[in-house]
Design a protein around this motif. Structure first.
Motif, mmCIF file in Angstrom:
data_model
loop_
_atom_site.group_PDB
_atom_site.id
_atom_site.type_symbol
_atom_site.label_atom_id
_atom_site.label_comp_id
_atom_site.label_asym_id
_atom_site.label_seq_id
_atom_site.Cartn_x
_atom_site.Cartn_y
_atom_site.Cartn_z
ATOM 1 N N ASN A 1 55.891 46.976 29.700
ATOM 2 C CA ASN A 1 56.311 45.633 29.300
ATOM 3 C C ASN A 1 57.739 45.632 28.753
ATOM 4 N N ALA A 2 58.650 46.254 29.503
ATOM 5 C CA ALA A 2 60.046 46.365 29.092
ATOM 6 C C ALA A 2 60.935 45.563 30.044
ATOM 7 N N GLU A 3 62.214 45.469 29.688
ATOM 8 C CA GLU A 3 63.205 44.763 30.503
ATOM 9 C C GLU A 3 64.097 45.782 31.200
ATOM 10 N N PHE A 4 64.323 45.586 32.480
ATOM 11 C CA PHE A 4 65.253 46.417 33.241
ATOM 12 C C PHE A 4 66.673 46.015 32.855
ATOM 13 N N VAL A 5 67.513 47.002 32.512
ATOM 14 C CA VAL A 5 68.903 46.724 32.137
ATOM 15 C C VAL A 5 69.830 47.062 33.290
ATOM 16 N N GLN A 6 69.790 48.323 33.746
ATOM 17 C CA GLN A 6 70.649 48.718 34.861
ATOM 18 C C GLN A 6 70.162 50.002 35.506
ATOM 19 N N SER A 7 70.651 50.223 36.716
ATOM 20 C CA SER A 7 70.386 51.451 37.448
ATOM 21 C C SER A 7 71.698 51.875 38.096
ATOM 22 N N ILE A 8 72.150 53.061 37.748
ATOM 23 C CA ILE A 8 73.385 53.594 38.336
ATOM 24 C C ILE A 8 73.075 54.994 38.846
ATOM 25 N N GLY A 9 73.264 55.200 40.142
ATOM 26 C CA GLY A 9 72.993 56.512 40.734
ATOM 27 C C GLY A 9 71.551 56.902 40.544
ATOM 28 N N ASN A 10 71.323 58.021 39.865
ATOM 29 C CA ASN A 10 69.964 58.506 39.657
ATOM 30 C C ASN A 10 69.474 58.266 38.223
ATOM 31 N N LYS A 11 70.124 57.355 37.510
ATOM 32 C CA LYS A 11 69.729 57.037 36.131
ATOM 33 C C LYS A 11 69.414 55.552 36.027
ATOM 34 N N PHE A 12 68.482 55.233 35.115
ATOM 35 C CA PHE A 12 68.225 53.830 34.822
ATOM 36 C C PHE A 12 68.025 53.630 33.328
ATOM 37 N N VAL A 13 68.265 52.399 32.896
ATOM 38 C CA VAL A 13 68.188 52.033 31.484
ATOM 39 C C VAL A 13 67.201 50.883 31.349
ATOM 40 N N ILE A 14 66.308 51.002 30.356
ATOM 41 C CA ILE A 14 65.367 49.925 30.075
ATOM 42 C C ILE A 14 65.375 49.601 28.587
ATOM 43 N N TYR A 15 64.958 48.366 28.267
ATOM 44 C CA TYR A 15 64.995 47.871 26.888
ATOM 45 C C TYR A 15 63.699 47.144 26.568
ATOM 46 N N ARG A 16 63.230 47.346 25.352
ATOM 47 C CA ARG A 16 62.129 46.549 24.820
ATOM 48 C C ARG A 16 62.325 46.419 23.323
ATOM 49 N N GLU A 17 62.266 45.206 22.831
ATOM 50 C CA GLU A 17 62.436 44.973 21.397
ATOM 51 C C GLU A 17 61.289 45.624 20.643
ATOM 52 N N SER A 18 61.638 46.353 19.585
ATOM 53 C CA SER A 18 60.644 47.054 18.787
ATOM 54 C C SER A 18 59.972 46.083 17.823
ATOM 55 N N GLU A 19 58.697 46.294 17.578
ATOM 56 C CA GLU A 19 57.979 45.453 16.625
ATOM 57 C C GLU A 19 58.234 45.902 15.191
ATOM 58 N N ASP A 20 58.357 47.199 14.964
ATOM 59 C CA ASP A 20 58.497 47.735 13.611
ATOM 60 C C ASP A 20 59.892 48.264 13.296
ATOM 61 N N ASN A 21 60.613 48.786 14.290
ATOM 62 C CA ASN A 21 61.910 49.447 14.064
ATOM 63 C C ASN A 21 63.054 48.704 14.738
ATOM 64 N N LYS A 22 63.221 47.416 14.465
ATOM 65 C CA LYS A 22 64.258 46.642 15.133
ATOM 66 C C LYS A 22 65.630 47.170 14.736
ATOM 67 N N LYS A 23 66.385 47.677 15.729
ATOM 68 C CA LYS A 23 67.702 48.263 15.473
ATOM 69 C C LYS A 23 68.811 47.516 16.199
ATOM 70 N N ILE A 24 68.534 46.970 17.359
ATOM 71 C CA ILE A 24 69.557 46.335 18.184
ATOM 72 C C ILE A 24 69.479 44.824 18.009
ATOM 73 N N GLU A 25 70.584 44.231 17.610
ATOM 74 C CA GLU A 25 70.685 42.780 17.477
ATOM 75 C C GLU A 25 71.390 42.251 18.713
ATOM 76 N N LEU A 26 70.631 41.561 19.566
ATOM 77 C CA LEU A 26 71.197 41.039 20.818
ATOM 78 C C LEU A 26 72.020 39.783 20.559
ATOM 79 N N PRO A 27 73.121 39.606 21.298
ATOM 80 C CA PRO A 27 73.873 38.344 21.184
ATOM 81 C C PRO A 27 73.026 37.202 21.740
ATOM 82 N N LYS A 28 73.317 35.998 21.274
ATOM 83 C CA LYS A 28 72.531 34.819 21.705
ATOM 84 C C LYS A 28 72.910 34.348 23.072
#
Length: 97
Positions: A70-97
């Motif tokens: 249940n995560a969000e796909f961010v990007q895929s470059i070459g043989n790597k990919f990045v995914i994001y999911r907001e944490s319920e307990d350890n919120k660290k990243i503040e997304l812009p609006k």
């Protein structure tokens, strides 16, 4: 669903990150999904490297992992990919609006 500005912000953060998981010939196993789920809860944003011996394309693997954790796909470059999911307990990243 991530907006364009939010996705760009996450790409900037991910640019400096190293992959914390490698996806190999075993593919996407239940154990792999469990570890990714735990890492997303702790970090919110993770990068995964798809090894050459894997039978999966990085974008296909990313979409499958995103569906299972249940995560969000961010990007895929070459043989790597990045995914994001907001944490319920350890919120660290503040997304812009």
């Amino acid at each position: 669903m991530l907006k364009g500005k939010q996705r760009s912000y996450l790409k900037g953060i991910a640019n400096k990150m190293n992959p914390i998981f490698q996806l190999g010939k075993n593919g996407i196993t239940d154990n792999f999904i469990e570890q990714v789920d735990d890492a997303l809860e702790a970090r919110e944003l993770i990068k995964v490297k798809v090894l050459d011996n894997s039978f999966l394309d990085s974008k296909d693997a990313a979409n499958e992992v995103c569906d299972k954790v249940n995560a969000e796909f961010v990007q895929s470059i070459g043989n790597k990919f990045v995914i994001y999911r907001e944490s319920e307990d350890n919120k660290k990243i503040e997304l812009p609006k």
